[in-house]
Design a protein around this motif. Sequence first.
Motif, short mmCIF file in Angstrom:
data_model
loop_
_atom_site.label_atom_id
_atom_site.label_comp_id
_atom_site.label_asym_id
_atom_site.label_seq_id
_atom_site.Cartn_x
_atom_site.Cartn_y
_atom_site.Cartn_z
N VAL A 126 -44.38 -3.52 -5.00
CA VAL A 126 -43.80 -4.47 -4.05
C VAL A 126 -42.73 -3.78 -3.21
CG1 VAL A 126 -42.46 -6.60 -3.82
CG2 VAL A 126 -44.35 -6.49 -5.44
N SER A 127 -41.98 -2.87 -3.83
CA SER A 127 -40.99 -2.08 -3.10
C SER A 127 -41.68 -1.20 -2.06
CB SER A 127 -40.19 -1.22 -4.08
OG SER A 127 -39.22 -0.45 -3.39
N ASP A 128 -42.83 -0.62 -2.44
CA ASP A 128 -43.60 0.19 -1.49
C ASP A 128 -44.07 -0.65 -0.32
OD1 ASP A 128 -43.34 2.38 -3.17
OD2 ASP A 128 -45.27 2.09 -4.15
N PHE A 129 -44.51 -1.87 -0.62
CA PHE A 129 -44.97 -2.79 0.42
C PHE A 129 -43.87 -3.02 1.46
CE2 PHE A 129 -45.17 -7.07 2.18
CZ PHE A 129 -46.46 -7.15 2.65
N TRP A 130 -42.65 -3.31 0.98
CA TRP A 130 -41.56 -3.61 1.90
C TRP A 130 -41.08 -2.38 2.66
CZ3 TRP A 130 -40.97 -7.86 4.06
CH2 TRP A 130 -41.32 -9.05 3.41
N ARG A 131 -41.14 -1.25 2.00
CA ARG A 131 -40.77 -0.02 2.71
C ARG A 131 -41.70 0.20 3.91
NH1 ARG A 131 -43.05 4.71 2.25
NH2 ARG A 131 -44.02 4.20 0.26
N LEU A 132 -42.99 0.02 3.69
CA LEU A 132 -43.96 0.19 4.77
C LEU A 132 -43.80 -0.89 5.84
CD1 LEU A 132 -47.04 1.10 2.57
CD2 LEU A 132 -45.79 2.65 4.09
N LYS A 133 -43.51 -2.12 5.42
CA LYS A 133 -43.31 -3.20 6.38
C LYS A 133 -42.07 -2.96 7.24
CE LYS A 133 -46.61 -6.18 6.15
NZ LYS A 133 -47.36 -6.55 7.37
N MET A 134 -41.00 -2.50 6.61
CA MET A 134 -39.77 -2.23 7.36
C MET A 134 -39.97 -1.08 8.34
SD MET A 134 -37.34 -4.37 6.61
CE MET A 134 -36.78 -5.49 5.34
N GLN A 135 -40.70 -0.06 7.93
CA GLN A 135 -40.99 1.05 8.84
C GLN A 135 -41.77 0.56 10.05
OE1 GLN A 135 -43.03 3.94 6.42
NE2 GLN A 135 -41.16 4.66 5.42
N SER A 136 -42.77 -0.27 9.79
CA SER A 136 -43.59 -0.82 10.87
C SER A 136 -42.75 -1.69 11.81
CB SER A 136 -44.74 -1.64 10.28
OG SER A 136 -45.51 -2.24 11.28
N ALA A 137 -41.87 -2.50 11.24
CA ALA A 137 -41.02 -3.36 12.06
C ALA A 137 -40.08 -2.54 12.94
CB ALA A 137 -40.20 -4.29 11.15
N TYR A 138 -39.57 -1.44 12.39
CA TYR A 138 -38.67 -0.58 13.17
C TYR A 138 -39.41 0.07 14.33
CZ TYR A 138 -35.31 3.04 14.36
OH TYR A 138 -34.45 3.84 15.05
N VAL A 139 -40.62 0.55 14.07
CA VAL A 139 -41.42 1.18 15.11
C VAL A 139 -41.73 0.17 16.22
CG1 VAL A 139 -43.71 2.15 15.65
CG2 VAL A 139 -42.43 2.97 13.65
N THR A 140 -42.10 -1.05 15.82
CA THR A 140 -42.40 -2.10 16.80
C THR A 140 -41.19 -2.42 17.66
OG1 THR A 140 -44.08 -3.06 15.33
CG2 THR A 140 -43.21 -4.48 17.07
N LEU A 141 -40.02 -2.51 17.02
CA LEU A 141 -38.79 -2.80 17.75
C LEU A 141 -38.48 -1.69 18.75
CD1 LEU A 141 -36.24 -4.47 18.22
CD2 LEU A 141 -35.17 -3.23 16.32
N GLN A 142 -38.65 -0.44 18.33
CA GLN A 142 -38.40 0.69 19.23
C GLN A 142 -39.35 0.68 20.41
OE1 GLN A 142 -35.40 1.90 18.61
NE2 GLN A 142 -35.94 4.02 18.24
N GLU A 143 -40.62 0.37 20.15
CA GLU A 143 -41.61 0.30 21.23
C GLU A 143 -41.25 -0.79 22.22
OE1 GLU A 143 -45.28 -0.25 19.16
OE2 GLU A 143 -45.65 1.91 18.94
N ARG A 144 -40.83 -1.95 21.70
CA ARG A 144 -40.49 -3.07 22.57
C ARG A 144 -39.26 -2.75 23.41
NH1 ARG A 144 -38.43 -9.04 21.34
NH2 ARG A 144 -38.76 -9.87 23.42
N THR A 145 -38.26 -2.12 22.79
CA THR A 145 -37.05 -1.72 23.52
C THR A 145 -37.40 -0.75 24.64
OG1 THR A 145 -35.71 -2.02 21.53
CG2 THR A 145 -34.76 -0.68 23.30
N PHE A 146 -38.25 0.21 24.34
CA PHE A 146 -38.68 1.20 25.34
C PHE A 146 -39.42 0.51 26.48
CE2 PHE A 146 -41.91 4.02 27.11
CZ PHE A 146 -41.16 5.14 27.44
N GLU A 147 -40.33 -0.39 26.15
CA GLU A 147 -41.12 -1.06 27.18
C GLU A 147 -40.24 -1.88 28.10
OE1 GLU A 147 -44.44 -3.35 25.90
OE2 GLU A 147 -45.74 -1.59 25.93
#
Length: 199
Positions: A126-147
């Motif tokens: 479950v910890s692995d799940f959230w680590r991957l989810k948080m990484q994905s959320a950060y990447v999405t946020l960075q992409e949106r900020t850039f756009e």
Amino acid sequence: MDTDTAISRLIEHFREIITLKESDVELIISRLDIIKLEKKEYLLKEGQISKHMRFIAAGSLYAYYTDEKGRENTTQLGIENWWVNDLYSYLSEQPSRMFIQANEETTVIQISKESLELLFKEIPAVSDFWRLKMQSAYVTLQERTFEHSRVDAYTRYRTFISAYRNIEQRFPQFMIASYLGITVEYLSYLRKKHMTDVY
């Protein structure tokens, strides 16, 4: 949506990323809370501290903040199988600066921060799940900020409908326009332009 179906949807969501034993599933289920919201009902209000991670089992939610002129600025849109939250409030334990509201009748599954911390220890996957989810959320946020700072509105719109194919029909135009940082009138123009370009 009934409780069993909602929980099954969440467990399937977990299993898309991690492997869970039946004993793990039973432990996760014991820590869940189910919330049913009517359209326009709030899940979180400005000034409250977000103390849960929230999974949309059915329906849709949107998050927004109000600026100094009282205008709503949409920051998140979410449909089934998405997580919607004020991560700043959740992680910092500071009062939220956002509202999270139901766009339609919605079933939400919540896991409290305290329960999730226990699950991290009890079920390392479950910890692995959230680590991957948080990484994905950060990447999405960075992409949106850039756009938002470097890409024109038409490209932002096309990226939005390409990435979130099932979402445009679920929300009012004013919410989508706000999310994209444009006016409703300009969104209407972009939609027509896109239809012309496609066909």
